[in-house]
Write a protein that holds these residues in place. Structure first.
Motif, short mmCIF file in Angstrom:
data_model
loop_
_atom_site.label_atom_id
_atom_site.label_comp_id
_atom_site.label_asym_id
_atom_site.label_seq_id
_atom_site.Cartn_x
_atom_site.Cartn_y
_atom_site.Cartn_z
N LEU B 85 -15.14 -25.85 -37.89
CA LEU B 85 -16.05 -25.84 -39.05
C LEU B 85 -16.54 -24.43 -39.32
O LEU B 85 -16.60 -23.98 -40.47
CB LEU B 85 -17.23 -26.78 -38.81
N GLU B 86 -16.91 -23.73 -38.26
CA GLU B 86 -17.42 -22.37 -38.47
C GLU B 86 -16.30 -21.44 -38.93
O GLU B 86 -16.53 -20.54 -39.75
CB GLU B 86 -18.06 -21.85 -37.17
N ALA B 87 -15.09 -21.67 -38.42
CA ALA B 87 -13.95 -20.89 -38.89
C ALA B 87 -13.76 -21.11 -40.39
O ALA B 87 -13.52 -20.16 -41.15
CB ALA B 87 -12.69 -21.28 -38.13
N ALA B 88 -13.91 -22.35 -40.82
CA ALA B 88 -13.78 -22.66 -42.24
C ALA B 88 -14.86 -21.93 -43.04
O ALA B 88 -14.59 -21.35 -44.10
CB ALA B 88 -13.86 -24.16 -42.46
N CYS B 89 -16.09 -21.97 -42.54
CA CYS B 89 -17.18 -21.26 -43.22
C CYS B 89 -16.81 -19.80 -43.38
O CYS B 89 -16.94 -19.20 -44.46
CB CYS B 89 -18.48 -21.38 -42.43
N ALA B 90 -16.34 -19.18 -42.29
CA ALA B 90 -15.98 -17.76 -42.32
C ALA B 90 -14.85 -17.53 -43.31
O ALA B 90 -14.87 -16.57 -44.09
CB ALA B 90 -15.59 -17.31 -40.92
N ASP B 99 -23.04 -9.27 -51.57
CA ASP B 99 -23.39 -8.01 -50.90
C ASP B 99 -24.72 -8.15 -50.16
O ASP B 99 -24.88 -7.62 -49.06
CB ASP B 99 -23.47 -6.87 -51.91
N GLU B 100 -25.65 -8.85 -50.77
CA GLU B 100 -26.96 -9.02 -50.13
C GLU B 100 -26.80 -9.75 -48.79
O GLU B 100 -27.41 -9.38 -47.79
CB GLU B 100 -27.92 -9.84 -51.01
N ALA B 101 -25.96 -10.78 -48.81
CA ALA B 101 -25.77 -11.55 -47.58
C ALA B 101 -25.11 -10.69 -46.51
O ALA B 101 -25.48 -10.77 -45.33
CB ALA B 101 -24.94 -12.79 -47.87
N LEU B 102 -24.17 -9.85 -46.92
CA LEU B 102 -23.53 -8.95 -45.96
C LEU B 102 -24.58 -8.06 -45.31
O LEU B 102 -24.56 -7.82 -44.11
CB LEU B 102 -22.47 -8.09 -46.65
N GLU B 103 -25.49 -7.58 -46.15
CA GLU B 103 -26.57 -6.73 -45.64
C GLU B 103 -27.42 -7.51 -44.64
O GLU B 103 -27.77 -7.01 -43.57
CB GLU B 103 -27.42 -6.23 -46.83
N GLU B 104 -27.73 -8.77 -44.98
CA GLU B 104 -28.53 -9.59 -44.08
C GLU B 104 -27.82 -9.79 -42.74
O GLU B 104 -28.46 -9.79 -41.68
CB GLU B 104 -28.80 -10.96 -44.71
N LEU B 105 -26.51 -10.00 -42.82
CA LEU B 105 -25.74 -10.17 -41.58
C LEU B 105 -25.86 -8.92 -40.73
O LEU B 105 -26.04 -8.99 -39.51
CB LEU B 105 -24.27 -10.44 -41.91
N ARG B 106 -25.76 -7.75 -41.38
CA ARG B 106 -25.88 -6.50 -40.64
C ARG B 106 -27.24 -6.42 -39.96
O ARG B 106 -27.33 -6.07 -38.78
CB ARG B 106 -25.69 -5.31 -41.60
N GLU B 107 -28.27 -6.77 -40.71
CA GLU B 107 -29.62 -6.75 -40.14
C GLU B 107 -29.72 -7.67 -38.93
O GLU B 107 -30.22 -7.28 -37.87
CB GLU B 107 -30.64 -7.20 -41.18
N ALA B 108 -29.26 -8.90 -39.12
CA ALA B 108 -29.33 -9.87 -38.02
C ALA B 108 -28.61 -9.31 -36.81
O ALA B 108 -29.10 -9.41 -35.67
CB ALA B 108 -28.71 -11.19 -38.46
N PHE B 131 -27.67 -15.42 -38.02
CA PHE B 131 -26.33 -14.91 -38.33
C PHE B 131 -25.39 -16.05 -38.74
O PHE B 131 -24.78 -16.02 -39.81
CB PHE B 131 -25.79 -14.18 -37.10
N HIS B 132 -25.35 -17.06 -37.91
CA HIS B 132 -24.40 -18.15 -38.18
C HIS B 132 -24.77 -18.93 -39.44
O HIS B 132 -23.89 -19.27 -40.25
CB HIS B 132 -24.31 -19.07 -36.96
N HIS B 133 -26.06 -19.17 -39.61
CA HIS B 133 -26.44 -19.97 -40.77
C HIS B 133 -26.22 -19.24 -42.09
O HIS B 133 -25.96 -19.87 -43.12
CB HIS B 133 -27.89 -20.45 -40.64
N ILE B 134 -26.34 -17.93 -42.06
CA ILE B 134 -26.03 -17.17 -43.28
C ILE B 134 -24.57 -17.41 -43.66
O ILE B 134 -24.25 -17.63 -44.83
CB ILE B 134 -26.27 -15.66 -43.04
N ILE B 135 -23.71 -17.40 -42.67
CA ILE B 135 -22.28 -17.60 -42.96
C ILE B 135 -22.02 -19.01 -43.47
O ILE B 135 -21.24 -19.20 -44.40
CB ILE B 135 -21.42 -17.28 -41.71
N TYR B 136 -22.72 -20.01 -42.88
CA TYR B 136 -22.57 -21.38 -43.41
C TYR B 136 -22.88 -21.38 -44.91
O TYR B 136 -22.13 -21.92 -45.72
CB TYR B 136 -23.52 -22.38 -42.75
N ALA B 137 -24.03 -20.78 -45.23
CA ALA B 137 -24.47 -20.81 -46.63
C ALA B 137 -23.52 -20.05 -47.54
O ALA B 137 -23.25 -20.46 -48.67
CB ALA B 137 -25.88 -20.24 -46.74
N GLN B 138 -23.00 -18.95 -47.02
CA GLN B 138 -22.12 -18.11 -47.84
C GLN B 138 -20.72 -18.69 -47.99
O GLN B 138 -19.88 -18.10 -48.68
CB GLN B 138 -22.07 -16.69 -47.27
N SER B 149 -24.21 -27.39 -40.20
CA SER B 149 -25.59 -27.37 -39.70
C SER B 149 -25.87 -28.58 -38.83
O SER B 149 -26.58 -28.50 -37.81
CB SER B 149 -26.56 -27.35 -40.87
N ARG B 150 -25.33 -29.71 -39.24
CA ARG B 150 -25.54 -30.94 -38.50
C ARG B 150 -24.99 -30.81 -37.08
O ARG B 150 -25.69 -31.08 -36.09
CB ARG B 150 -24.84 -32.08 -39.23
#
Lengths: 218, 218
Positions: B85-90, B99-108, B131-138, B149-150
């Motif tokens: 599932l996480e591979a699929a998210c990625a 771009d904003e999310a990428l920045e957030e990932l960097r911060e995390a 970190f992981h949840h940002i990727i789920y959302a993205q 998430s479940r």
DNA sequence: AGTCAAGTTTTTGTATACAAAAACTTTGTC
DNA sequence: GACAAAGTTTTTGTATACAAAAACTTGACT
């Protein structure tokens, strides 16, 4: 006689929702359901809690429970997830599948081919279902198998519909052959990739179908 | 005040089961639970129906409900599914991420790095979760996000534990960097592959941990 | 006619009642 | 003492009762 009341009511309601008996957002009347199943409200409410957890129904406090039918976007999303779950099954199956199961897959595929020749989508669907479930089981991962089966049930009516598109039966057949080859070769990445495409394309087809329907209605 | 009784009881019980308050196969006494939550049996039973559907609990007819804690094998299976599932998210995020999310990932990731330097697994886990949840959302797929998430919730205690293994923090960090690079490059296949490994290795570690524990106990 | 408030009906959420099944206890037998 | 049968208690599954909230109806007022 098991804890049957709640169980069988939940099963029946689930089947009805998946079959599209209820519209999106339609309220389910506890009292009416209780009458229909000849029980009191108690087991009906317990069954509705199950459906809530399964996401088939939504509870609005003090208002009642309302059916949730997926729209075009959610459906596409669900097909994307299905494609990933089935790709995962294929990936694991590539290294774990037994010779007997490979033989069964070949048999299922032959019956599919026959159904294609006879232009019989229902027959095709039956054998197609068998094909996919064999691969779920051969993933050697019971949890994955259960999750894949669960989502399969949910999408079944739509997968079925999509097969009636012109040329889709033949194309689907070709993809099955390709999957079988990858599994026979034990090529995990190829099996996963082909399977992912095989399912994802169903979502795309369906989405396309819906948008054309919607445009036509306007 | 919502349909809160059933809801909050279900949530509380779920949390308790995930936290391991109950043993595998332990019977949950309706009357006792009702007392503990100061309600009648009715809302307790409705909550138990939810847990049943979620697979956290098993109902044996006329016997009661029993807690289901995953064993070593089932846990490994769940980690395999999580990895997919996480591979699929990625994979989806690679082409859809902002771009904003990428920045957030960097911060995390930077905060994770800091936690590694400070040898603070709890802090690490917090940022890691982000970190992981940002990727789920993205992933741009709400259904996928919800499913990921479940399962994340379900595995959270185990993911956490596994981080305490020697050297695992540092290794995990390196994998995060690698994932971030793949996402920045927009390389879907690489992002998926690295992520899959990142999670699958957690399952393996955990499985290994359990077997050594078990052998040690004999 | 349209709107709004008071009153009425329906419906939900929870407690309680009760029958039937399961678990437990007692007592009598070998 | 071990065991089994009968009786007792507990617990589950379902029905019903009831209070509070929401939906609906009616009728007065502009």
């Amino acid at each position: 006689m098991a804890k049957k009341q709640t169980d069988s009511i939940a099963d029946d309601l689930e089947a009805m929702i998946l079959e599209g008996v209820f519209d999106d957002n339609q309220r389910l009347d506890e009292v009416q359901l209780a009458k229909r199943f000849s029980v009191s409200r108690t087991p009906v409410r317990e069954a509705l809690q199950r459906l809530t957890q399964a996401g088939l129904v939504e509870q609005r406090p003090r208002r009642g429970v309302f059916v949730r039918q997926p729209g075009a976007i959610e459906l596409l999303e669900m097909f994307e997830v299905m494609s990933e779950l089935e790709a995962a099954c294929a990936r694991y199956a590539a290294s774990r599948i037994s010779d007997e199961a490979l033989e069964e897959l070949r048999e299922a595929n032959e019956k599919c081919e026959q159904a294609v020749r006879e232009q019989d989508p229902d027959r095709y669907y039956l054998e197609n279902e068998r094909f996919h479930h064999i691969i779920y089981a051969q993933s050697g991962n019971g949890f994955l198998e259960a999750e894949a089966s669960r989502l399969y049930r949910r999408l079944k009516p739509f997968r079925r519909l999509q097969l009636r598109l012109r040329g889709r039966l033949r194309q689907s057949m070709a993809e099955h052959e390709s999957i079988l080859r990858a599994l026979t070769d034990g090529d995990a990445d190829r099996a996963a990739g082909v399977m992912r495409q095989h399912i994802a394309v169903q979502g795309d087809k369906f989405h396309h179908l819906l948008s054309t329907l919607k445009t036509a209605a306007e």
